[in-house]
Design an enzyme around this catalytic site. Structure first.
Site, short mmCIF file in Angstrom:
data_model
loop_
_atom_site.label_atom_id
_atom_site.label_comp_id
_atom_site.label_asym_id
_atom_site.label_seq_id
_atom_site.Cartn_x
_atom_site.Cartn_y
_atom_site.Cartn_z
CB SER A 12 -0.98 0.01 1.18
OG SER A 12 -0.36 0.30 2.40
CG ASP A 13 3.92 2.31 2.88
OD1 ASP A 13 3.08 3.17 3.19
OD2 ASP A 13 4.54 1.65 3.73
CE1 TYR A 14 8.62 0.82 -2.27
CE2 TYR A 14 7.75 -1.10 -1.14
CZ TYR A 14 8.78 -0.22 -1.38
OH TYR A 14 9.99 -0.37 -0.74
N GLY A 32 2.72 5.58 -3.55
CA GLY A 32 3.82 6.30 -4.18
C GLY A 32 3.63 6.43 -5.68
CD GLN A 58 -0.95 3.65 3.45
OE1 GLN A 58 -1.55 3.87 4.50
NE2 GLN A 58 0.33 3.34 3.44
#
Length: 413
Positions: free
Chosen positions: A174-176, A179, A206
């Site tokens: 979820s971070d990537y 991003g 997110q």
């Protein structure tokens, strides 16, 4: 390092990005832009460095060492005093600002979008947060990390095996995803600003980044009411679609899907294509059907009699999509990884040592990216950046005295 000393390369040369983010999503987004030539200035607070940075010999902060390569570091308190003044000065020539705080945090500092546009009307402001800048106020202010984005975004529920608890997917998807969405919005806003002179505010939540990448499953539920079923390591709808263990204990992943692949796969496992079980033109063999059971049994027998490399070769020669399930040790020795230089090496910015990591992605033919600098130490470029903005040595010294600036002498702080 001053702007004029930074190499000029890639399609984003001349684009200035100010990075107020920490950890993974924001630095990853800014790192992708830096790899393609953008001038990325990462700002960290003197009151607390990025927690993903190196901590000691055991915790080397490898992810940060990659995401903050090709960037410059300014460690300055942007919320008050001279730090706030010089931050605003920096934004005058910036194209993109990324913040990674909880929803509404910059507005609480007296820096809503409207104030920043008074400073620079063409600035694209990208807000990366767990729950977005708008919506139910009790959600907007929630803290979030990767696992929260996966849980709230309906992603975690789909991962794992049906008879066990949902599983967190690695690494930090979820971070990537957030991003990537941040970069998409940033570049869209930047392009439009070049045409209109008007900046944009990009709101990346997110959990919504996860939802957007769950398209089929979300749309299927919203239109039919059907919830996804955790499949584990094998499709629950298609035979020949999943993980199989080979004679040497190495797993391979096979995907038999589409009439062309089915036609090639059935004979490869000693079965008769064009028979009653596998009629000509079959697009998929249903899991749990008579044909599916026959195919699964034949495949399990085949893989149990062949080592993984041999099984993979046979499958590929037959035109069946197949791959051993790689780890980094296998990948490092793979001829395709080597030929494409998927892994590479670059020099540290603070000593003569080097670090190995992932090369620039994506690869561009005419204006390729490059790696010209390793992760800078916290505050390594304070003087150079502030002097370019017009600060005098006395003003900079006063900011150090007031603890508005900070500089670290080692990667561990």
């Amino acid at each position: 390092m001053k702007t004029e000393e930074c190499p000029k390369f890639g399609p984003l040369q001349g684009v200035r990005v100010v990075n107020l983010t920490m950890a993974i999503a924001g630095p990853f987004a800014c790192g992708l832009l830096a790899d393609l030539g953008a001038d990325v200035i990462g700002i960290e607070s003197p009151l607390g460095r990025d927690t993903s940075r190196p901590t000691n010999e055991a915790l080397q902060g490898w992810g940060t060492q990659m995401e903050r390569r090709n960037t410059r570091s300014l460690c300055m308190n942007v919320k008050e005093g001279a730090g706030r003044t010089w931050f605003f000065e920096l934004l005058k020539d910036a194209d993109i600002l990324m913040d990674g705080f909880r929803g509404g945090q910059m507005a609480k500092w007296g820096m809503p979008d409207e104030v920043l546009w008074e400073i620079n009307p063409r600035l694209t402001i990208v807000h990366i947060s767990g729950f977005g800048q708008t919506g139910d106020p009790s959600y907007v202010e929630r803290a979030s990390f990767d696992g929260i984005g996966q849980a709230f975004g309906c992603f975690m529920e789909m991962n794992g095996f049906p008879d066990r608890l949902p599983v967190l997917a690695f690494p930090q998807v979820s971070d990537y995803y957030a991003g990537f969405m941040a970069d998409l919005g940033a570049l869209a806003g930047y392009i439009n600003a070049q045409k209109t002179g008007q900046g944009e505010s990009v709101d990346v939540a997110q959990y919504e980044s996860m939802l957007r990448c769950e398209g089929f499953y979300a749309v299927n539920y919203l239109n039919t009411g059907g919830l996804p079923v955790r499949e584990g390591s094998h499709s629950t709808s298609s035979a020949g679609y999943g993980t199989y263990i080979c004679k040497d204990g190495v797993p391979v992943y096979v995907l038999i899907l589409g009439p062309g692949v089915v036609k090639k796969a059935i004979p490869a496992f000693g079965l008769e294509y064009g028979s009653d079980l596998f009629p000509v033109g079959t697009p998929v063999v249903a899991f749990g059907s008579e044909a599916g059971d026959v195919l699964e049994a034949a495949m399990e027998k085949f893989f149990s009699e062949h080592d993984a490399e041999e099984a993979e070769r046979i499958m590929l020669e037959c035109g069946v999509p197949c791959s051993r399930i790689y780890n980094f040790a296998i990948a490092e020795k793979d001829p395709h990884y080597i030929a494409r230089e998927s892994f590479t090496e670059w020099k540290n910015s603070f000593n003569d040592e080097t670090i190995r990591g992932v090369n620039v992605v994506p690869k561009l033919a005419k204006n390729p990216g490059q790696i010209w600098r390793g992760m800078p130490l916290v505050g390594a470029d304070n003087e150079d950046i502030l002097e370019e903005l017009g600060a005098t040595p006395d003003q900079i010294a006063a900011m150090y005295d007031e603890k508005l600036l900070k500089k670290e002498e080692t990667p561990f702080g």
